[in-house]
Design a protein around this motif. Structure first.
Motif: not given
Length: 70
Positions: A37-41, A47-56
């Motif tokens: 849910g956080a990655v999708i958010g 507007s993060y990429t998948l890798v950036d969103a997962l990292y954050m």
């Protein structure tokens, strides 16, 4: 905190499992849902990429932080 959420979910879906393996599985499932849910958010809102969103998500959930907010 996770214990409280798991207990609430246990009340919704039946009794909270007393078996330690089932409790671990439930906790990991909750963590997985929260992470997804956080990655999708992050991807939709920031507007993060998948890798950036997962990292954050990982540095946020682990409370490391690093101060790397774009």
């Amino acid at each position: 905190m996770i214990e409280r959420i798991a207990s609430t979910l246990g009340n919704w879906f039946g009794s909270f499992p007393s078996d330690p393996l089932r409790r671990l599985q439930l906790s990991l499932a909750i963590l997985a849902v929260l992470t997804i849910g956080a990655v999708i958010g992050f991807m939709l809102i920031e507007s993060y990429t998948l890798v950036d969103a997962l990292y954050m998500t990982i540095i946020t959930l682990s409370t490391v932080g690093f101060g790397e907010v774009r």
